[in-house]
Design a protein around this motif. Sequence first.
Motif, PDB file in Angstrom:
ATOM      1  N   ARG A 140      56.069 -36.500  -0.195  1.00 41.39           N
ATOM      2  CA  ARG A 140      55.884 -37.887  -0.410  1.00 41.39           C
ATOM      3  C   ARG A 140      57.263 -38.258  -1.148  1.00 41.39           C
ATOM      4  O   ARG A 140      57.593 -39.553  -0.512  1.00 41.39           O
ATOM      5  N   ALA A 143      59.542 -38.631   2.059  1.00 40.63           N
ATOM      6  CA  ALA A 143      58.990 -39.925   2.893  1.00 40.63           C
ATOM      7  C   ALA A 143      59.526 -41.220   2.312  1.00 40.63           C
ATOM      8  O   ALA A 143      60.126 -42.006   2.766  1.00 40.63           O
ATOM      9  N   GLN A 147      62.219 -43.280   4.181  1.00 38.00           N
ATOM     10  CA  GLN A 147      61.567 -44.849   4.755  1.00 38.00           C
ATOM     11  C   GLN A 147      61.711 -45.060   6.305  1.00 38.00           C
ATOM     12  O   GLN A 147      62.227 -45.999   6.816  1.00 38.00           O
ATOM     13  N   ASP A 149      58.823 -44.695   9.056  1.00 34.29           N
ATOM     14  CA  ASP A 149      57.299 -44.763   9.275  1.00 34.29           C
ATOM     15  C   ASP A 149      56.585 -43.632   9.989  1.00 34.29           C
ATOM     16  O   ASP A 149      55.779 -42.933   9.504  1.00 34.29           O
ATOM     17  N   SER A 152      56.695 -40.575   7.696  1.00 37.00           N
ATOM     18  CA  SER A 152      55.844 -40.934   6.529  1.00 37.00           C
ATOM     19  C   SER A 152      54.099 -40.493   7.007  1.00 37.00           C
ATOM     20  O   SER A 152      53.434 -39.920   6.312  1.00 37.00           O
TER      21      SER A 152
END
Length: 226
Positions: A140, A143, A147, A149, A152
């Motif tokens: 995390r 992620a 940055q 998506d 993530s």
Amino acid sequence: MSAAPLLALCLALSGAAVAQLLLLATNAAVRARVRAALRRLSRGARLGGATAGLASAGRRAWRLVERRGRERERRIERGRCLDELPELIDVVALGLSAGMSFDAALEVYCEHYRTSLSAHMGEAMRSWQLGVKSRQEALRQLAAQIQVDAFSAFVGTVTESLAFGAPLVETLVEQAEAVREARRADQEEAIEKTPVKMLIPTGVLTLPAMLIAILGPLFASFLSSG
């Protein structure tokens, strides 16, 4: 009295003292020299203020250039990671389908690929293998650093599946295909915007040169005939 001592005297005195000096100076030449020294000081103050303003503007411009440069580097890094993400997902999914654990499949990817994303994933994997962070925390944080998506979403899928023991291979295969489709759509959109972006340099550079090439000889012949 010469101008240099008067200038030094005006620098040493306050404003009220300089005014008193002007009142006491009976010699017109001395008064003229005092006024000239004061004007020279005023010009120097204005020049110093202008120099300070230019220096401040230069510092602001340099900070703006540095910020734009960092933003551009981050955009390039995010685009590179997005391009490399489908390969990561494919390798991990293939390793999981072959009976390997997630860590073993990820280690295969980090060992055989020399990319920016493999370097990031290798650092994150070492952190949870050494016990510095948990797997979920390391992924995390990575992620949040990258940055992107799609990455993530990959991290969320992996952490939830490993935590609850849910099957992961089919989800990763679908996710890799979705990332490729999204990247392909972004590239097509960028290609479509290219002609619009070319209008500005065409209008600024090409059209004036064409006008000069066409109207220049006509204007020269008009001047020669006149």
